[in-house]
Design an enzyme around this catalytic site. Structure first.
Site, PDB file in Angstrom:
ATOM      1  N   SER B 284      -1.811  -0.240   6.111  1.00  0.00           N
ATOM      2  CA  SER B 284      -1.343  -1.406   5.371  1.00  0.00           C
ATOM      3  C   SER B 284      -2.349  -2.557   5.445  1.00  0.00           C
ATOM      4  CB  SER B 284      -0.010  -1.883   5.913  1.00  0.00           C
ATOM      5  OG  SER B 284       0.301  -3.120   5.332  1.00  0.00           O
ATOM      6  N   ARG B 330      -8.438  -7.236  -2.486  1.00  0.00           N
ATOM      7  CA  ARG B 330      -8.789  -5.832  -2.286  1.00  0.00           C
ATOM      8  C   ARG B 330     -10.152  -5.452  -2.851  1.00  0.00           C
ATOM      9  NH1 ARG B 330      -3.020  -2.724  -3.590  1.00  0.00           N
ATOM     10  NH2 ARG B 330      -1.997  -3.454  -1.705  1.00  0.00           N
ATOM     11  N   LEU B 441       5.870  -0.668  -7.066  1.00  0.00           N
ATOM     12  CA  LEU B 441       7.271  -0.267  -6.939  1.00  0.00           C
ATOM     13  C   LEU B 441       8.105  -1.041  -7.947  1.00  0.00           C
ATOM     14  CD1 LEU B 441       7.581  -0.190  -3.042  1.00  0.00           C
ATOM     15  CD2 LEU B 441       6.933   1.632  -4.586  1.00  0.00           C
TER      16      LEU B 441
END
Lengths: 256, 636
Positions: B284, B330, B441
């Site tokens: 994570s 990221r 999600l």
């Protein structure tokens, strides 16, 4: 390192099956157990032989697909670890490793190490849910849930449905799996409404699928990769008793 | 091909409500006359199949796993975003919308993203009602945490297993409908072709993975919820079975493929340990809250990390991005790691890794606090590497994680083939060039629970296309095509295994079209991929037979598709002459940072298939921003 594998080979559901020996050479300790099998399979394919069929998908211990009995222990005996997360550094050069599929009447072998665990899905279909349709639900915070109950429900909900509990049990009982789902839902206010119906329907389906009875040996808890507690079985037995006394009607119920 | 995004007119905030009213409805009694095929049973597939069955449609759902509960949505750790503003920290639908558009580097469709933010709040309510055990505060209310790319706490979570718990919620809803007989579930099956009749998607060809039997299935509409294509890189954080086959075969039947070059590379994965590696494991991103990223200053330094003194360490992210430091986004963190490894300063076997060091945090907060925060991640790291990260720094390296590109869809989530809908990661619509954490999600469930079940009804009510019989020549043709392909794969009997081709393709893609791409590297890849594909069809060895459980054959079919798809991905990367989000072209940068070109590239690239030996046509859907101003992302 160099190993010897004794692997269960079975062409299809009707084949009697047998153990076959394969060498597994030049295995690196950093490989996962399934990567070791990949290497062996690459060798078999190169020789034009049928590779060993085994199930796996996420390979990070969460999807519950991998299902190997390694040296007699479901998932290989590292506490809280699925076969895909078991690494070869736990074996020694020269070891002989026995690999078998889950063995239970309710999980028929399809080929080699691949079994059909559809029985688990059918148990959930019988009642392992909260009967709400999409839409029309209250605000998430309208249903307060105590942190203790919520955490306990999460402990039960962590089950990945791999079936190791069944494979480890001398009676091939599915009680740990069923009790985890029953407890997850009945611990939460959302699931309490249907809790009697649910436990009766799920247990009925469990029996119908041909799983054995629980004799509380605890072997299921010992191999469970998510370390689901045996306490949930006690909880389910209590719930089942209460539901039976209240005599909820489960005739013709398909979960509405 | 004419691309009509069908974005409703009117103010952004009212588009979805207006559209819901404008769409035609199907009378409840008539819904049972419509058959829908759903391929895939992850968050998007399971939630849509369950919801459509609840509405009264007759649903068939197919998945390649042995149970719908195992789809790869299950692996998501972090959480799911929703604009609930439960923390009273200034969140709103508009803020979630803006963060998502900005995070996507202004390459997503505005109206879709706004709708996503709107329905995000319903998702949480739905999941709570189903019994998803979200984390709670002591007062009994829902807990939130913050996540990358946002300054508010809007992420809901269930320990480190949010994806699993959300999927089990959708799976249980699906099981309820299977139990009632409203959904017919087909586990261990794979869609191998799409059937199009008179321009409309009317069915699929399915291979039973246990018996090898190939069957045709007709329906009034087909929904693909088949996930992303990250495994074109061979090594990724995707599950072993993830593949591009469904959307690729649909592409070859006329469903345009959009933005394939938008691939997300996640900075905190466990490095590759050797040739045998079959997949990569994500740790994570939350670890970067307390870990410091560093490499030795000296090239080829093989000393143990504890032997390298402080002044000989380069804390890369802190040096390059002093204000964001180790929490840089990221894409930026991933590129920084690649750069230092390319310079020969990487650590661990093969030199492909950087340290993520918790020593300072442990000194400051104590080992117990760190254990409380990250115990499960440290345990997972130890299982895989055999190293104790409380004592020695973790080694991490970027890995392919998510793919923003996918089948082109309009506002109704319908592809360029009428009657073919594509949802979840399989479509391209909501994340632009880069997806924010905890948004995958959200999108999967938004599409499945709250968008597709409405829009598919509008298609049925407006089109009134008859459902063809299974003896229609198109079904026969598709069946024969699939059988011929199977036969061909089994008859080549060459010298190389399927995996060896997949591994070679993956390495090529990672080297030439990975974290940094250039016209030169992409042209090399475009030359090499067809050669590799030709070799595959001459020299692959697939064992066993077609009419049985044959995992080698399954893999061969998927790799054959990756070998074609990879070329389109590289072509898309070559034509997009700018850097944006996950797509970094070394020619287009400013002081080491990605340089977007809004003047020339503010469009969606939707590729249209022309035939096996013809180059595809590039269709452009312009991205029009009515509400937001396109700005430059800066994290310095």
């Amino acid at each position: 390192m160099n190993l010897t594998l004794r692997v269960w080979r079975q062409k299809d559901a009707n084949d009697p099956g047998k153990m076959v020996e394969y060498p597994a050479n030049n295995i690196i300790p950093d490989m996962s157990f399934l990567e070791m099998l990949d290497v062996v399979n690459e060798g078999l394919i190169a020789k034009g032989e049928d590779p060993i069929a085994f199930d796996s998908d996420c390979r990070e211990g969460i999807c519950g697909t991998c299902s190997l009995v390694i040296n007699g222990v479901a998932h290989g005996g590292q506490r809280g670890t699925t076969a895909c997360q078991l690494h070869m550094r736990f074996f020694k050069d020269g070891d002989t490793i026995t690999i078998e599929p889950w063995r239970a009447r309710a999980f028929p072998v399809l080929k080699d190490l691949v079994t059909d665990r559809g029985a688990f899905d059918r148990i959930v279909q019988a009642g392992g849910f909260v009967s709400v349709n999409t839409g029309g639900t209250p605000d998430g915070n309208a249903i307060p849930v105590g942190k203790v109950e919520s955490d306990l429900a999460m402990d039960a909900a962590a089950c990945i449905g791999c079936g190791a509990c069944v494979a480890a049990c001398k009676n091939a009982s599915a009680m740990l799996f069923v009790s985890a789902k029953v407890s997850h839902l009945s611990l939460l206010p959302q699931g309490k409404v249907e809790k009697n119906q649910r436990v009766l329907s799920m247990v009925k389906q469990m029996d119908k699928e041909g799983f054995g009875n629980c004799t509380v040996t605890g072997s299921c808890e010992a191999v469970c990769p998510k370390e689901i507690s045996l306490n949930f079985i006690a909880r389910m037995n209590r719930e089942y008793g209460m539901a039976t006394l209240k005599g909820a009607d489960i005739k013709g119920r398909s979960g509405d | 091909m004419k691309l009509d995004s069908k974005i409703p007119s009117g103010p952004l905030a009212q588009k979805w409500d207006k559209h819901k009213f404008d769409m035609k409805l199907v009378n409840p009694a008539n819904k049972r006359k419509f058959d829908v095929i759903v391929v895939g049973s992850g968050l998007a597939g399971a939630s849509s199949a369950a919801t459509m069955a609840e509405l009264g449609y007759r649903v068939k759902c197919f998945c390649f796993q042995d149970s719908p509960r195992r789809a790869h949505s299950i692996a998501a750790q972090g959480g799911i975003n929703a604009a609930k503003n439960y923390q009273n920290d200034g969140d709103s639908v508009y803020r979630l919308f803006y963060d998502t558009i900005k995070g996507g580097d202004f390459r997503a469709r505005e109206a879709n993203v706004y709708r996503l933010a709107q329905v995000s709040v319903n998702i949480i309510d739905q999941c709570v009602a189903q019994g998803v055990p979200f984390a709670r505060e002591y007062g009994g209310l829902l807990a939130n945490r913050s996540f990358g790319g946002a300054q508010v706490s809007r992420t809901f979570y269930a320990r480190g297993q949010t994806g699993q718990q959300l999927l089990l919620g959708a799976y249980q809803a699906l099981c309820r409908q299977i139990g009632k007989g409203n959904v017919k579930m087909y586990p261990r099956t794979e869609m191998v072709d799409l059937v199009v009749v008179d321009g409309h998607a009317k069915g699929v060809i399915i291979r039973d993975l246990v018996t090898g039997e190939i069957t045709a299935h007709a329906a009034d509409a087909v929904v693909l919820a088949t996930g992303g294509y990250g495994n074109v890189f061979y090594l990724s954080t995707n599950a072993k079975g993830c593949n591009v086959t469904a959307t690729w075969r649909a592409y070859k039947k006329g469903a345009a493929f959009a933005n394939p070059c938008y691939t997300q590379i996640h900075p905190t994965c466990i490095p590759v340990s050797g040739e045998h590696q079959s997949k990569l494991t994500l740790m994570s991103e939350s670890l970067r809250n307390d870990g410091r990223v560093w490499v030795p200053k000296k090239k080829g330094d093989t000393r143990r990390p504890d032997q390298i003194p402080e002044e000989e360490r380069d804390y890369v992210l802190e040096r390059k991005y002093p204000s964001f430091g180790n929490l840089a986004p990221r894409d930026i963190s991933s590129r920084a790691a690649k750069e230092v490894c390319d310079e020969g300063r990487g650590v661990g076997p093969g030199g492909l890794g950087v340290y993520l060091d918790f020593a300072d945090a442990i000194k400051r907060l104590g080992e117990d606090t760190i254990r409380e925060r990250y115990a499960n991640l440290f345990d997972m790291y130890e299982k895989i590497t055999g190293e104790n990260a409380y004592k020695t720094p973790m080694r991490i390296y970027p890995a392919v994680h998510y793919t923003m590109g996918g089948s082109w869809v309009d506002y109704n989530l319908m592809s360029s083939i009428p009657g073919l809908f594509v949802i979840g990661e399989a479509n391209f619509s909501d994340h632009g060039a880069n997806r924010l954490g905890a948004s995958a999600l959200m999108q999967g469930l938004a599409d499945g629970y709250f968008i597709l079940p409405y829009t598919i009804g509008n298609y049925f009510a407006s089109e009134k296309q008859p459902k063809p019989k299974l003896d229609h020549p198109e079904f026969k043709k598709a069946m024969e095509g699939v059988q011929a392909l199977t036969k061909k794969l089994l008859s080549i009997n060459g010298k190389r295994t399927v995996t060896s081709f997949h591994r070679e393709l993956g390495k090529l893609m990672w080297d030439k079209c990975g974290m940094a791409r250039s016209a030169e590297s992409l042209k090399e890849a475009l030359k090499r991929i067809p050669e590799l594909r030709a070799e595959f069809w001459k020299n692959v060895k697939v064992t066993g037979e077609g009419a049985a459980l044959n995992q080698d054959l399954e893999a061969a079919g998927r790799v054959a598709d990756f070998l074609e798809f990879a070329e389109l991905l590289c072509l898309d990367a070559l034509t997009r002459e700018e850097s944006c989000g996950g797509h970094f072209r070394v020619e287009y940068q400013e002081e080491g940072e990605a340089k977007r070109d809004d003047e020339h590239f503010a469009f969606v690239s939707a590729w249209e298939y022309q035939g096996p030996d013809k180059p595809p046509i590039l269709n452009k859907e312009p991205l029009v921003y009515e509400e937001v101003h396109m700005s430059t992302r800066s994290y310095k």
